[in-house]
Scaffold this active site. Structure first.
Site: not given
Ligand SMILES: O=P(O)(O)OC[C@@H](O)[C@@H](O)c1c[nH]c2ccccc12
Length: 268
Positions: A65, A67, A127, A176, A197, A227-228
């Protein structure tokens, strides 16, 4: 905006600001004008196919990602050059890229997607917080290969209309979810690429338990993306031991001096 009663407050706030931005944009370029630009859009690169290709040879499929900031963590990276980051990710072995285009909470921009896309061969997901057909069209005109649809922000009718629209434009869709009820809705939609997520949008806490708990309910043939909250080699090993082969990682890479080197370290 969705009338769903349990949409997390942060999602409501982001979408409320997005509604204004989409209206403004539509005044500048109408949907029919955008339609006429579709023919000049860069061809679709297979997003899911790129993940599957890595997984087929035993590797992890990594969506890396791009961001600059996030609502829970603030600015993640000062030195922010999407093209340079994209090249670094490609060198580090990313299958796909995820580019935040949401401006007010993530400091994203449409230009980031175009810059990342043209800098390497990786397919790219837009995204953003999509609730309107216009945004799907816009994604494809920008050169997106995939869009994100967040189940918690959409009712079933919206979800299905946006999903069909994206597919008819040739894009993949990452659907998601965060809990079992949302997963059921995503599966009923027929989604074959589902993101779990790990971040709870009410507390902003992440736990890989979320993926571990929901994964057994994901049928064969549906590609699950965790994710995340993936930060360490241990996190990756824990997920892979549970049969999870696709990952979406942002913060851990964004905070590293070389995002691509960090990717290679986590996933070698
Ligand atoms: O930074 P992380 O914890 O690795 O997460 C990435 C991504 O999953 C997260 O930015 C995200 C998951 N779903 C989203 C929906 C919108 C914006 C952002 C996201």
């Amino acid at each position: 905006m969705s009338g769903l009663p349990d949409t997390p407050d942060i999602l409501r706030r982001i979408i409320a600001s997005k509604v204004e931005r989409v209206q403004e944009r539509r005044r500048q370029i109408s949907a029919s004008q955008l339609e006429s630009q579709l023919a000049d859009a860069p061809p679709v690169r297979g997003f899911r196919a790129a993940l599957e290709a890595r997984i087929a040879v035993g590797q992890a499929g990594v969506i890396a990602e791009i961001k600059k900031a996030s609502p829970s963590k603030g600015v993640l990276r000062e030195d922010f050059d999407p093209a340079a980051i994209a090249r670094s990710y490609a060198r580090g072995g990313a299958a796909c890229l995820s580019v935040l285009t949401e401006a007010d909470f993530f400091a994203g921009a449409d230009a980031h997607l175009e810059q990342a896309r043209t800098a390497c061969h990786c397919p790219v997901i837009r995204k953003d917080f999509i609730f309107d057909d216009y945004q799907v069209l816009e994604a494809r005109v920008l050169g997106a290969d995939c869009v994100l649809l967040i189940v918690a922000a959409l009712d079933d009718a919206q979800l299905s209309a946006l999903y069909q629209r994206a597919r008819s434009l040739g894009m993949d869709v990452l659907v998601e979810v965060h809990d079992g009820a949302e997963l059921d809705r995503a599966l009923r939609l027929g989604g074959d690429l589902i993101g779990i997520n790990n971040r709870d949008l009410r507390s902003f806490e992440t736990t890989l338990e979320t993926t571990a708990r929901l994964a057994p309910s994901v049928p064969e043939g549906v590609r699950l993306v965790t994710e995340s909250g993936i930060h360490t080699r241990d996190d990756v090993a824990t997920m892979r031991a549970r049969g999870i082969d696709a990952f979406l990682v942002g913060e851990a890479f964004m905070r590293a001096e070389s995002p691509g080197d960090r990717l290679a370290e986590l996933f070698d």
